[in-house]
Design a protein around this motif. Structure first.
Motif, PDB file in Angstrom:
ATOM      1  N   TYR A  23       0.495   3.156   1.919  1.00 19.87           N
ATOM      2  CA  TYR A  23       1.171   1.088   2.616  1.00 19.87           C
ATOM      3  C   TYR A  23      -0.098  -0.222   1.925  1.00 19.87           C
ATOM      4  O   TYR A  23      -1.508   0.817   2.529  1.00 19.87           O
ATOM      5  N   ILE A  24       0.640  -1.135   1.989  1.00 20.24           N
ATOM      6  CA  ILE A  24      -0.413  -2.457   1.381  1.00 20.24           C
ATOM      7  C   ILE A  24       0.257  -3.146   2.584  1.00 20.24           C
ATOM      8  O   ILE A  24       1.385  -3.362   2.385  1.00 20.24           O
ATOM      9  N   CYS A  25      -1.243  -4.559   3.600  1.00 17.79           N
ATOM     10  CA  CYS A  25      -0.321  -4.640   4.227  1.00 17.79           C
ATOM     11  C   CYS A  25      -1.532  -6.280   3.695  1.00 17.79           C
ATOM     12  O   CYS A  25      -2.348  -7.030   3.665  1.00 17.79           O
ATOM     13  N   PHE A  26      -0.566  -6.749   2.953  1.00 14.90           N
ATOM     14  CA  PHE A  26      -0.771  -9.070   3.467  1.00 14.90           C
ATOM     15  C   PHE A  26      -1.044  -9.485   3.833  1.00 14.90           C
ATOM     16  O   PHE A  26       0.396  -9.644   5.412  1.00 14.90           O
ATOM     17  N   LEU A  33       2.759  -8.638   6.356  1.00 16.79           N
ATOM     18  CA  LEU A  33       3.277  -7.681   5.859  1.00 16.79           C
ATOM     19  C   LEU A  33       3.053  -6.421   5.332  1.00 16.79           C
ATOM     20  O   LEU A  33       2.319  -6.937   4.230  1.00 16.79           O
ATOM     21  N   PRO A  34       3.967  -5.886   5.766  1.00 18.96           N
ATOM     22  CA  PRO A  34       4.068  -4.367   5.286  1.00 18.96           C
ATOM     23  C   PRO A  34       4.630  -3.786   4.472  1.00 18.96           C
ATOM     24  O   PRO A  34       5.567  -4.680   3.779  1.00 18.96           O
ATOM     25  N   THR A  35       4.327  -3.162   3.355  1.00 16.08           N
ATOM     26  CA  THR A  35       4.479  -3.022   1.625  1.00 16.08           C
ATOM     27  C   THR A  35       4.332  -1.409   1.431  1.00 16.08           C
ATOM     28  O   THR A  35       3.283  -0.733   1.609  1.00 16.08           O
ATOM     29  N   ALA A  36       5.423  -0.919   0.905  1.00 17.97           N
ATOM     30  CA  ALA A  36       5.121   0.934   0.608  1.00 17.97           C
ATOM     31  C   ALA A  36       5.722   1.283  -0.690  1.00 17.97           C
ATOM     32  O   ALA A  36       6.088   0.270  -1.934  1.00 17.97           O
ATOM     33  N   PRO A  39       5.434   4.855  -3.708  1.00 18.93           N
ATOM     34  CA  PRO A  39       5.277   6.241  -3.217  1.00 18.93           C
ATOM     35  C   PRO A  39       3.755   6.048  -3.714  1.00 18.93           C
ATOM     36  O   PRO A  39       3.462   7.647  -3.772  1.00 18.93           O
ATOM     37  N   GLY A  40       2.876   6.164  -4.611  1.00 18.53           N
ATOM     38  CA  GLY A  40       1.008   6.403  -4.493  1.00 18.53           C
ATOM     39  C   GLY A  40       0.443   5.070  -5.381  1.00 18.53           C
ATOM     40  O   GLY A  40       1.350   4.252  -5.573  1.00 18.53           O
ATOM     41  N   ALA A  41      -0.950   5.404  -4.778  1.00 19.77           N
ATOM     42  CA  ALA A  41      -1.201   4.217  -4.948  1.00 19.77           C
ATOM     43  C   ALA A  41      -1.819   3.992  -6.311  1.00 19.77           C
ATOM     44  O   ALA A  41      -1.822   2.249  -7.107  1.00 19.77           O
ATOM     45  N   GLU A  42      -1.086   4.926  -7.130  1.00 16.09           N
ATOM     46  CA  GLU A  42      -1.874   5.138  -9.028  1.00 16.09           C
ATOM     47  C   GLU A  42      -0.775   3.429  -9.559  1.00 16.09           C
ATOM     48  O   GLU A  42      -0.982   3.243  -9.921  1.00 16.09           O
ATOM     49  N   ASP A  43       0.451   4.022  -8.852  1.00 18.46           N
ATOM     50  CA  ASP A  43       1.334   2.517  -9.129  1.00 18.46           C
ATOM     51  C   ASP A  43       1.270   1.295  -8.549  1.00 18.46           C
ATOM     52  O   ASP A  43       1.924   0.104  -9.497  1.00 18.46           O
ATOM     53  N   CYS A  44       0.379   0.682  -8.473  1.00 15.74           N
ATOM     54  CA  CYS A  44      -0.364  -0.337  -7.504  1.00 15.74           C
ATOM     55  C   CYS A  44      -1.504  -0.785  -9.405  1.00 15.74           C
ATOM     56  O   CYS A  44      -1.805  -0.404  -9.586  1.00 15.74           O
TER      57      CYS A  44
END
Length: 172
Positions: free
Chosen positions: A149-152, A162-165, A167-172
């Motif tokens: 989860y990443i919160c902006f 604003l939380p976003t999700a 499946p894996g941090a490597e996808d960012c």
């Protein structure tokens, strides 16, 4: 009978099984309609009345009201001493407010702890669920998918992240 006894009755009506039945009927799911119709046939002989109830059961509250009414009738028939003036359900606004008050009180006391916990989540209902809440969850096990989860931080006047999700941090 039961007027001099504090023997209240509560009905637990929240949960996704009731929502799943209502949603299936509302979407016109023939399998759900067949299952619900067969269940109703245990209580209602008249096909026109069954059809009327099936239409009403598109609203989950109508399902809960119907079956809690049957339970009341059954308990009265067998002579249980229940003080029906004390009846409540988990769908009652007063009960909902009690639960909210309890959580706020526990939070103020520092008893609640926020952390990372794996949960089952229903995107369509936008709600956390347990396996017992999921249709066939006891036999068709669900899996837990790790999400990052990443919160902006949003700009004022919005005072919430604003939380976003993903499946894996490597996808960012």
């Amino acid at each position: 009978l039961g007027k001099a006894v504090l023997f209240p009755m509560g009905f637990h009506i929240s949960g996704t099984p009731v929502l799943a039945v209502a949603d299936g009927l509302a979407r016109g799911d023939e399998k759900q309609r067949s299952i619900t119709s067969a269940a109703l046939a245990e209580y209602v002989d008249d096909p026109a009345e069954q059809e009327r109830l099936l239409q009403q059961f598109r609203d989950p509250l109508r399902i809960a009201e119907y079956f809690s009414g049957l339970i009341e009738q059954t308990f009265d028939t067998v002579g249980l001493s229940i003080d029906w003036s004390k009846k409540f359900s988990t769908g009652d606004e007063a009960y909902q407010r009690l639960v909210q008050w309890q959580f706020r009180s526990l939070e103020r006391c520092g008893i609640l702890e926020q952390g990372r916990y794996p949960i089952l989540y229903s995107p369509s209902d936008r709600n956390a669920v347990g396996e017992d809440d999921i249709k066939d969850g006891d036999v068709d096990k669900v899996s837990i998918v790790e999400m990052s989860y990443i919160c902006f931080e949003l700009l004022p006047p919005v005072d919430a992240p604003l939380p976003t999700a993903t499946p894996g941090a490597e996808d960012c």
